[in-house]
Design an enzyme around this catalytic site. Structure first.
Site, PDB file in Angstrom:
ATOM      1  N   HIS A 103       0.853  -1.188   0.000  1.00  0.00           N
ATOM      2  CA  HIS A 103       0.000   0.000   0.000  1.00  0.00           C
ATOM      3  C   HIS A 103       0.891   1.241   0.000  1.00  0.00           C
ATOM      4  O   HIS A 103       2.041   1.186   0.418  1.00  0.00           O
ATOM      5  CB  HIS A 103      -0.970   0.017   1.186  1.00  0.00           C
ATOM      6  CG  HIS A 103      -0.317  -0.075   2.530  1.00  0.00           C
ATOM      7  ND1 HIS A 103       0.228  -1.253   3.024  1.00  0.00           N
ATOM      8  CD2 HIS A 103      -0.122   0.853   3.493  1.00  0.00           C
ATOM      9  CE1 HIS A 103       0.728  -1.025   4.231  1.00  0.00           C
ATOM     10  NE2 HIS A 103       0.535   0.252   4.535  1.00  0.00           N
ATOM     11  N   HIS A 105       0.984   5.417   0.964  1.00  0.00           N
ATOM     12  CA  HIS A 105       0.406   6.527   1.710  1.00  0.00           C
ATOM     13  C   HIS A 105       0.519   7.808   0.882  1.00  0.00           C
ATOM     14  O   HIS A 105       1.598   8.103   0.361  1.00  0.00           O
ATOM     15  CB  HIS A 105       1.157   6.741   3.024  1.00  0.00           C
ATOM     16  CG  HIS A 105       1.095   5.569   3.949  1.00  0.00           C
ATOM     17  ND1 HIS A 105       0.248   5.517   5.029  1.00  0.00           N
ATOM     18  CD2 HIS A 105       1.787   4.401   3.958  1.00  0.00           C
ATOM     19  CE1 HIS A 105       0.416   4.372   5.660  1.00  0.00           C
ATOM     20  NE2 HIS A 105       1.349   3.675   5.037  1.00  0.00           N
TER      21      HIS A 105
END
Length: 141
Positions: A103, A105
């Site tokens: 993932h 940010h």
């Protein structure tokens, strides 16, 4: 490298087993609000293809992931009148990774405002929803 564990929180979100504040979705990626934001408007971009870290992603999945990261970053900069954007991606525990599904940010930044702690406190739901609405509007979704 350890095997991908499909019981991680992002895999559960992708399967619809856990709720999220979705701001964008396409065939390959999902963008959601981080519930422990380090900055107002902090979003996460998650590939739908399973991968534990960036290091084990297929190159074509990297390309689609980062196309969405760029789209979300541009929208976040506009939506939060940010002076800049911080893009962070952590790999393995020693690298700061806490959830073992790749993932990225996306953090809108204001000059002189420091980031809140990584894995800090869960933000109030009304604040997260307001930030999600601003980001969705900027994304046109």
């Amino acid at each position: 490298m350890p095997a991908y564990d499909d019981t991680n929180i992002f895999a559960k979100i992708l399967r619809g087993e856990l709720p999220c504040l979705k701001v964008y979705e396409d065939e390959h990626t999902l963008a959601i609000m981080d519930i422990m934001p380090r900055a107002d408007g902090h979003a996460l971009v998650i590939p739908k293809a399973p991968s534990r870290t960036f290091l084990d992603m297929a190159p074509e999945d990297i390309a689609t992931l980062y196309a969405t990261v760029q789209r979300v970053a541009r929208a976040a900069k506009a939506a939060f009148d940010a002076d800049g954007i911080t893009i962070q991606q952590f790999n393995e525990r020693a690298g700061g990774q806490l959830v073992f599904h790749t993932h990225v940010h996306v953090l809108p930044r204001k000059e002189g405002v420091t980031l809140r702690p990584h894995a800090g406190q869960i933000a109030p739901a009304d604040m997260l929803e307001a930030h999600a609405a601003k980001l969705r509007a900027a994304l046109g979704s």
